[in-house]
Design a protein around this motif. Structure first.
Motif, short mmCIF file in Angstrom:
data_model
loop_
_atom_site.label_atom_id
_atom_site.label_comp_id
_atom_site.label_asym_id
_atom_site.label_seq_id
_atom_site.Cartn_x
_atom_site.Cartn_y
_atom_site.Cartn_z
N PHE A 230 6.72 3.50 2.72
CA PHE A 230 6.44 3.46 1.28
C PHE A 230 6.90 2.14 0.68
O PHE A 230 6.22 1.58 -0.18
CB PHE A 230 7.06 4.66 0.56
CG PHE A 230 6.05 5.69 0.17
CD1 PHE A 230 5.69 5.88 -1.15
CD2 PHE A 230 5.43 6.46 1.14
CE1 PHE A 230 4.73 6.82 -1.51
CE2 PHE A 230 4.48 7.41 0.80
CZ PHE A 230 4.13 7.59 -0.53
N ASP A 231 8.04 1.62 1.12
CA ASP A 231 8.49 0.30 0.66
C ASP A 231 7.45 -0.78 1.01
O ASP A 231 7.15 -1.65 0.20
CB ASP A 231 9.83 -0.09 1.30
CG ASP A 231 11.03 0.52 0.61
OD1 ASP A 231 10.90 1.03 -0.53
OD2 ASP A 231 12.11 0.50 1.21
N ARG A 232 6.91 -0.71 2.21
CA ARG A 232 5.94 -1.70 2.68
C ARG A 232 4.62 -1.59 1.92
O ARG A 232 4.08 -2.58 1.45
CB ARG A 232 5.70 -1.52 4.18
CG ARG A 232 4.74 -2.53 4.79
CD ARG A 232 4.51 -2.28 6.27
NE ARG A 232 3.96 -0.97 6.56
CZ ARG A 232 2.67 -0.63 6.40
NH1 ARG A 232 1.80 -1.51 5.94
NH2 ARG A 232 2.25 0.58 6.69
N VAL A 233 4.13 -0.38 1.73
CA VAL A 233 2.81 -0.18 1.13
C VAL A 233 2.85 -0.19 -0.40
O VAL A 233 1.97 -0.76 -1.04
CB VAL A 233 2.19 1.15 1.64
CG1 VAL A 233 0.90 1.47 0.90
CG2 VAL A 233 1.94 1.07 3.14
N HIS A 234 3.88 0.43 -0.99
CA HIS A 234 3.92 0.63 -2.43
C HIS A 234 4.99 -0.19 -3.14
O HIS A 234 5.23 0.01 -4.33
CB HIS A 234 4.13 2.12 -2.75
CG HIS A 234 3.04 3.00 -2.22
ND1 HIS A 234 1.78 3.06 -2.79
CD2 HIS A 234 3.00 3.83 -1.14
CE1 HIS A 234 1.04 3.90 -2.10
NE2 HIS A 234 1.74 4.38 -1.10
N GLY A 235 5.64 -1.11 -2.42
CA GLY A 235 6.67 -1.95 -3.02
C GLY A 235 8.05 -1.37 -2.82
O GLY A 235 8.20 -0.19 -2.47
N PRO A 236 9.09 -2.18 -3.02
CA PRO A 236 10.46 -1.76 -2.73
C PRO A 236 11.02 -0.75 -3.73
O PRO A 236 10.47 -0.57 -4.81
CB PRO A 236 11.25 -3.07 -2.79
CG PRO A 236 10.47 -3.91 -3.75
CD PRO A 236 9.02 -3.56 -3.51
N GLY A 237 12.11 -0.13 -3.32
CA GLY A 237 12.85 0.75 -4.22
C GLY A 237 12.69 2.24 -3.95
O GLY A 237 13.21 3.06 -4.70
N TRP A 238 11.99 2.61 -2.87
CA TRP A 238 11.78 4.02 -2.57
C TRP A 238 13.01 4.62 -1.90
O TRP A 238 13.70 3.95 -1.14
CB TRP A 238 10.56 4.20 -1.67
CG TRP A 238 9.30 3.92 -2.43
CD1 TRP A 238 8.65 2.72 -2.52
CD2 TRP A 238 8.58 4.84 -3.24
NE1 TRP A 238 7.55 2.85 -3.34
CE2 TRP A 238 7.48 4.14 -3.79
CE3 TRP A 238 8.74 6.18 -3.54
CZ2 TRP A 238 6.57 4.75 -4.64
CZ3 TRP A 238 7.82 6.79 -4.38
CH2 TRP A 238 6.75 6.07 -4.92
#
Length: 111
Positions: free
Chosen positions: A48-56
């Motif tokens: 999810f960090d890779r696909v949707h950006g950091p902070g998950w």
């Protein structure tokens, strides 16, 4: 297939992002044993960090409580059998909010 077996408890994610989460959980359970909850959580979080950006953040287990703050549209809690998965994008500070979601500033300014 996990998607048919997963029961979504709470979510405010768009349907496509929910499907990403369920698909990743299915993939993680194909790779890891159900007892390897930390590895499952790491796998889902990193993708999810890779696909949707950091902070998950991802929590996986059979018995846990939670009380978290998350970005709007970035929370899901679902169960697969006795295994629960909670995935959300957290807020660390105002700078993170501005860098990750500049459009939210406009919503805040108009409120």
């Amino acid at each position: 297939m996990l998607e048919g077996k997963a029961v979504v408890g709470e979510t405010d994610m768009l349907q496509t992002m929910q499907q990403d989460a369920l698909h990743l959980a299915a993939k993680a359970l194909d790779i890891f044993d159900v007892t390897e909850s930390t590895e499952i959580a790491r796998f889902i979080k990193q993708d999810f960090d890779r696909v949707h950006g950091p902070g998950w953040q991802c929590i996986v287990g059979t018995d846990f409580g939670s009380f978290v703050t998350h970005y709007p549209g970035c929370f899901i809690h679902f169960c697969v059998g006795s295994l629960a998965v909670m995935l959300f994008r957290g807020v660390v500070n105002q700078a993170d909010k501005e860098n990750l979601f500049p459009a939210l500033e406009l919503l805040d300014a108009n409120a």
